[in-house]
Design an enzyme around this catalytic site. Structure first.
Site, mmCIF file in Angstrom:
data_model
loop_
_atom_site.group_PDB
_atom_site.id
_atom_site.type_symbol
_atom_site.label_atom_id
_atom_site.label_comp_id
_atom_site.label_asym_id
_atom_site.label_seq_id
_atom_site.Cartn_x
_atom_site.Cartn_y
_atom_site.Cartn_z
ATOM 1 N N HIS A 98 1.091 -1.247 -0.050
ATOM 2 C CA HIS A 98 -0.035 0.044 -0.066
ATOM 3 C C HIS A 98 0.989 1.133 -0.073
ATOM 4 C CE1 HIS A 98 -2.722 2.945 1.317
ATOM 5 N NE2 HIS A 98 -3.748 2.317 0.942
ATOM 6 N N GLU A 166 -3.906 2.219 -6.963
ATOM 7 C CA GLU A 166 -4.396 3.295 -6.039
ATOM 8 C C GLU A 166 -3.539 4.876 -6.289
ATOM 9 O OE1 GLU A 166 -6.429 1.650 -2.621
ATOM 10 O OE2 GLU A 166 -4.459 1.782 -2.027
ATOM 11 N N GLY A 172 -7.919 9.286 0.185
ATOM 12 C CA GLY A 172 -8.167 10.157 1.193
ATOM 13 C C GLY A 172 -8.123 11.607 0.847
HETATM 14 P P1 13P Z 1 -9.937 6.310 0.642
HETATM 15 O O1 13P Z 1 -10.940 5.354 -0.252
HETATM 16 O O2 13P Z 1 -10.145 6.511 1.764
HETATM 17 O O3 13P Z 1 -9.247 7.168 -0.375
HETATM 18 O O4 13P Z 1 -8.514 5.301 0.550
HETATM 19 C C1 13P Z 1 -7.949 4.396 -0.245
HETATM 20 C C2 13P Z 1 -7.094 3.301 0.142
HETATM 21 O O5 13P Z 1 -5.926 3.879 0.638
HETATM 22 C C3 13P Z 1 -7.478 2.329 0.004
HETATM 23 O O6 13P Z 1 -6.318 1.069 0.447
#
Ligand code: 13P
Length: 252
Positions: A98, A166, A172
């Site tokens: 991640h 991602e 976030g």
């Molecule tokens: P958000 O959905 O809060 O942007 O987070 C994404 C995330 O990092 C999932 O692993």
């Protein structure tokens, strides 16, 4: 989405819901799982409640993931948790690489690859994360960065692998990659997989993550190369996570 692959909606709880609230959230998702029979649901609670959440969802279709692990089976590694320990706690999945691990805890393409290998060896399915920073996107390096990150572990992938794209700038922040931006990267990853090994792209599920919410999920999931979502903030509430899962069920 594409009928060749089952949609997968995964909730990464990050460092939230580590006590009773987490167990209650897992319990609240059991009913939702029954409404979405064609969607694979995975939740990734913090270590402290993995076993309790696994117990809570027993008998449902919800699977449990950890958010990280240390790639040795056991030993004098104070504070670390191994893949066999995760299995003992009821996990069948683990998130690897991640961006928060890369950004704050020194993970690199090499340590991510080590974890992918150790997870598969221990019988855990990895959800391997890749994604570019804002600076990388703005300087036109998105596809090169993602290609490099995927190259680090592509040799290790089985035919039922899961990769999560991602974009770091979308996590976030409330900023989502638009469906076209997501689709472009997902298609590039799939092409890279197929080039590496024939058929690997067809079977690998590629999830999108980064500010996925109830109101943008359907448009993202409608993209042909988006096979599901890795949801952070919106996975902390059964209603919003449920709405995302239902959007996937509608398209499945
Ligand atoms: P958000 O959905 O809060 O942007 O987070 C994404 C995330 O990092 C999932 O692993």
């Amino acid at each position: 989405m594409n009928n060749a692959r089952n949609p997968l909606i995964a909730g990464n709880w990050q460092m939230y819901k580590g006590g009773l609230q987490g167990v209650e959230l897992a319990g609240a998702l059991v009913g939702i799982a029954r409404e979405v029979p064609n969607v694979d649901l995975v939740i990734a609670p913090p270590f402290t409640v993995l076993a309790a959440c696994a117990h809570e969802v027993e008998g449902s279709s919800i699977a449990i993931a950890a958010q990280n692990f240390y790639p040795k089976n056991e030993g004098a590694f104070t504070g670390e948790v191994s893949a066999p320990m995760l299995k003992d706690s009821g996990c069948t999945w683990v998130i690897v690489g991640h961006s928060e691990r890369r950004q704050y805890f020194g993970e690199t393409d090499a340590t991510v690859a080590e974890r992918v290998q150790a997870a598969i060896a221990a019988g855990l399915e990895p959800i391997v994360c890749v994604g570019e920073t804002l600076a990388e996107r703005e300087s036109g390096q998105t596809l090169a960065v993602v290609n490099r990150q995927v190259s680090a572990f592509i040799n290790l992938l089985t035919h039922h692998a899961v990769i999560a794209y991602e974009p770091v700038w979308a996590i976030g922040t409330g900023k989502t990659a638009g469906p076209n931006e997501a689709e472009e990267v997902h298609a590039a990853i799939r092409a890279q997989l197929d080039k590496h090994r024939s058929g690997l792209g067809t079977t690998t599920r590629i999830l999108y993550g980064g500010s996925v919410k109830a109101d943008n999920a359907a448009a993202l999931l409608a993209c042909p190369n988006v096979d599901g979502a890795l949801v952070g903030g919106a996975s902390l509430d059964a209603n919003t996570f449920g709405a995302i899962a239902r959007a996937a069920q509608t398209l499945a």
